[in-house]
Design an enzyme around this catalytic site. Structure first.
Site, short mmCIF file in Angstrom:
data_model
loop_
_atom_site.label_atom_id
_atom_site.label_comp_id
_atom_site.label_asym_id
_atom_site.label_seq_id
_atom_site.Cartn_x
_atom_site.Cartn_y
_atom_site.Cartn_z
N PRO A 9 54.08 -13.52 115.59
CA PRO A 9 54.45 -13.66 114.19
C PRO A 9 55.42 -12.58 113.71
CG PRO A 9 52.21 -12.83 114.38
CD PRO A 9 52.66 -13.23 115.76
N ASN A 10 56.31 -13.02 112.84
CA ASN A 10 57.28 -12.20 112.14
C ASN A 10 58.42 -11.67 113.03
OD1 ASN A 10 56.06 -12.38 109.52
ND2 ASN A 10 54.45 -11.04 110.33
N ARG A 17 63.52 -7.27 108.75
CA ARG A 17 62.30 -6.57 108.34
C ARG A 17 62.24 -5.15 108.90
NH1 ARG A 17 57.56 -7.68 112.58
NH2 ARG A 17 56.28 -6.63 111.04
N TYR A 22 61.72 -1.36 113.55
CA TYR A 22 62.08 -2.32 114.59
C TYR A 22 63.56 -2.34 114.95
CZ TYR A 22 57.43 -3.91 113.40
OH TYR A 22 56.08 -3.95 113.16
N ASN A 73 55.09 -10.72 123.43
CA ASN A 73 54.93 -9.78 122.33
C ASN A 73 54.07 -10.51 121.29
OD1 ASN A 73 55.02 -8.10 120.13
ND2 ASN A 73 57.20 -7.66 120.29
N ALA A 76 51.44 -8.81 115.58
CA ALA A 76 50.19 -8.48 114.88
C ALA A 76 48.97 -9.12 115.54
CB ALA A 76 50.29 -8.91 113.42
N GLU A 97 52.78 -7.37 128.42
CA GLU A 97 52.81 -7.32 126.96
C GLU A 97 53.82 -6.26 126.55
OE1 GLU A 97 49.77 -5.84 123.52
OE2 GLU A 97 49.00 -7.34 124.93
N HIS A 99 55.90 -4.27 123.16
CA HIS A 99 55.98 -3.97 121.73
C HIS A 99 57.23 -3.15 121.50
CE1 HIS A 99 51.97 -5.45 120.81
NE2 HIS A 99 51.59 -4.90 121.96
N ARG A 106 51.44 4.39 115.15
CA ARG A 106 51.40 3.61 113.90
C ARG A 106 50.01 3.71 113.28
NH1 ARG A 106 54.63 -1.44 114.06
NH2 ARG A 106 54.35 -1.22 111.81
#
Length: 166
Positions: A9-10, A17, A22, A73, A76, A97, A99, A106
């Site tokens: 998502p996103n 964003r 990012y 990825n 969230a 995976e 990121h 974070r």
């Protein structure tokens, strides 16, 4: 070699964003860089992005028998999705995976990845380059798995020949 690249998502909002986290690259730009790298190594990539957990689970399940590995990825969903973790475990494919941000720098809730438990490895915090590192890692893992499978097949064939000779 065929790899599914699954985006959570996103990630479709990259470049817009939170650029301070990012960066300015869009998801399409990241995918173009991945395609160039994959082409050099004779790797075929299939891209998929969804903001919906169930669609990601469905796509992971569709990977069974159709790809050699998964680069994911979960975004969230990394921190919340037992369903995605279970799907990755079920297909049991080499999985890396990635990121973009360093999840360990974070917020506390982002510092644990549920989905990492079903992944072969995790790359985090290298910006869009995380995808390149993930792709390199995954192609190496897949090559090693294929070599081990071939060695096992060769050993079984040799044992069969020896059995027939005796």
């Amino acid at each position: 070699m065929k790899i599914a690249v699954i985006q959570g998502p996103n990630l479709n909002m990259l470049g817009v964003r939170e650029q301070h986290i990012y960066g300015p690259m869009t998801l399409d730009q990241i995918h173009e860089q991945m395609k160039a790298s994959a082409a050099q190594n004779e790797v075929e990539l299939e891209f998929f992005q969804s903001n919906l957990e169930g669609e990601i689970v469905d796509r992971i399940q569709e990977c069974l028998g159709t790809v050699d590995g998964i680069l994911i990825n979960p975004a969230a969903f990394s921190h919340t999705s037992i369903a995605i973790k279970d799907a990755l475990s079920a297909v049991n494919l080499p999985t890396v995976e990635v990121h973009i941000s360093n999840i360990y720098k974070r917020e506390e809730f982002r510092q644990k990845s549920i989905t990492a438990g079903a992944s072969t490895g995790v790359i985090t915090g290298f910006g869009p380059f995380s995808y390149h590192l993930g792709l390199i890692s995954l192609t190496q893992i897949i090559a090693e798995v294929k070599a081990a499978q071939q060695a096992q097949q060769d050993a079984l064939a040799k044992a069969q020949v020896q059995k027939e000779e005796n």
